[in-house]
Motif scaffolding. Structure first.
Motif, PDB file in Angstrom:
ATOM      1  N   GLY A 178       0.808  -1.187   0.015  1.00 18.61           N
ATOM      2  CA  GLY A 178       0.131   0.292  -0.027  1.00 18.61           C
ATOM      3  C   GLY A 178       1.029   1.262   0.103  1.00 18.61           C
ATOM      4  N   THR A 186       2.517   1.564  -3.441  1.00 16.56           N
ATOM      5  CA  THR A 186       1.657   2.064  -4.197  1.00 16.56           C
ATOM      6  C   THR A 186       1.139   3.411  -4.405  1.00 16.56           C
ATOM      7  OG1 THR A 186       0.952  -0.151  -4.383  1.00 16.56           O
ATOM      8  CG2 THR A 186      -0.531   1.456  -5.441  1.00 16.56           C
ATOM      9  N   ASN A 187       0.744   4.111  -3.118  1.00 16.01           N
ATOM     10  CA  ASN A 187       0.416   5.364  -2.783  1.00 16.01           C
ATOM     11  C   ASN A 187       1.456   6.366  -3.293  1.00 16.01           C
ATOM     12  OD1 ASN A 187      -1.889   4.979  -1.701  1.00 16.01           O
ATOM     13  ND2 ASN A 187      -1.261   4.554   0.396  1.00 16.01           N
ATOM     14  N   ARG A 246       1.583   6.363  -7.357  1.00 15.92           N
ATOM     15  CA  ARG A 246       0.465   7.206  -7.576  1.00 15.92           C
ATOM     16  C   ARG A 246       0.863   8.589  -7.472  1.00 15.92           C
ATOM     17  NH1 ARG A 246      -5.236   5.644  -4.819  1.00 15.92           N
ATOM     18  NH2 ARG A 246      -4.043   6.255  -3.266  1.00 15.92           N
ATOM     19  N   LYS A 247       1.085   9.137  -6.394  1.00 13.33           N
ATOM     20  CA  LYS A 247       1.476  10.616  -6.212  1.00 13.33           C
ATOM     21  C   LYS A 247       2.398  11.308  -7.156  1.00 13.33           C
ATOM     22  CE  LYS A 247       3.645  13.536  -2.833  1.00 13.33           C
ATOM     23  NZ  LYS A 247       4.002  13.731  -1.032  1.00 13.33           N
ATOM     24  N   TRP A 287      -5.490   0.401  -8.606  1.00 12.63           N
ATOM     25  CA  TRP A 287      -6.666   0.826  -7.619  1.00 12.63           C
ATOM     26  C   TRP A 287      -7.239   1.684  -8.821  1.00 12.63           C
ATOM     27  CZ3 TRP A 287      -3.093   2.008  -3.235  1.00 12.63           C
ATOM     28  CH2 TRP A 287      -3.211   1.005  -2.406  1.00 12.63           C
TER      29      TRP A 287
END
Length: 258
Positions: free
Chosen positions: A136, A139-140, A143-144, A161
């Motif tokens: 997680g 991945t965050n 994505r940012k 996601w």
């Protein structure tokens, strides 16, 4: 094209070019070596992301990279000892404990540098789309930085996601709970032992009760996401064009003894 040879590290150059020319998508699993309850293996993040990406590459094309198992997470230092990730979330703040087996933590800045280097190399190799997903916090951060990295490397970037299901219908949406246990049962049922769990042993589990799922439920979630993600990636690919690469080397220095 050999359907089952989708792993970057196992390909010969001719196999690589054939798959790249057909479908220039790279899949980057973001894993960890981290406590995932008593019922799941320590590499569950790596296994889920790579297992799903292998199935996706076999279905629509593309190449699966080796897993990046180092990643960022929450960290609290107490008395010269670092507690990371589920160490922090699983216990009262004044009584933190180290969950056995977790060995993956790096600082955000280093992780971003690794992502940057990885994407630069993938762009050089000829990929046009990169899908990264897994742990997680990893991945965050990916994505940012998608807007920045897309401009920097002329790539289209996604995480699952964005492309797949939501909540328990998605890919890796909890921690060792219903969703991740479902995925592990669907991909690697021999590595899961639900009998290890009781009301007293539900340590380091974040989400809905994993005991409520099954191998069949896992396979259903995986198939649903293969369909959703595959359709969206094929649509993105249809908007792009790319030159077909060939091996044509000249002026080669002989580095061997004839």
């Amino acid at each position: 094209m050999q359907k089952n040879n989708v792993l970057y590290e196992e390909m010969r150059p001719d196999e690589f070019l054939e798959r790249l020319n057909h479908c220039p998508i790279a899949y980057l699993p973001l894993g960890t070596l981290e406590w995932h309850g008593l019922h799941l293996p320590l590499g569950s993040d790596s296994l889920q992301s790579k297992g799903f990406f292998k199935a996706l590459a076999e279905r629509i094309g593309g190449i699966v990279l080796p897993t990046l198992f180092l990643g960022p997470d929450t960290k609290i230092s107490q008395e010269e000892f670092d507690y990371i990730g589920m160490d922090v979330h699983s216990f009262e703040r004044e009584n933190l404990q180290q969950l056995d087996g977790s060995a993956y933590y790096i600082e955000d800045e280093l992780f971003i540098n690794i992502l940057e280097a990885t994407l630069k190399n993938l762009s050089r190799a000829g990929f046009k789309i990169v899908v990264a997903h897994g742990h997680g916090p990893s991945t965050n951060i990916f994505r940012k930085f998608i807007p920045k990295f897309e401009k920097q490397f002329d790539l289209k970037l996604f995480e699952l996601w964005q492309l797949g299901g939501k909540g328990n219908e998605g890919i890796m949406t909890d921690h060792a709970a219903f969703n991740e246990t479902s995925l592990m049962l669907g991909l690697y049922p021999e590595l899961v032992d639900l009998e290890e769990l009781s009301d007293e042993t539900m340590v380091g589990i974040w989400g809905d009760d994993p005991r409520a799922t099954s191998k069949e439920e896992g396979k259903r979630i995986i198939e649903s996401n293969l369909s959703l993600v595959g359709s969206k990636l094929q649509d993105e690919l249809s908007k792009l064009s790319w030159p077909k690469r060939t091996m044509n080397y000249t002026n080669v220095v002989k580095l061997y003894n004839p």
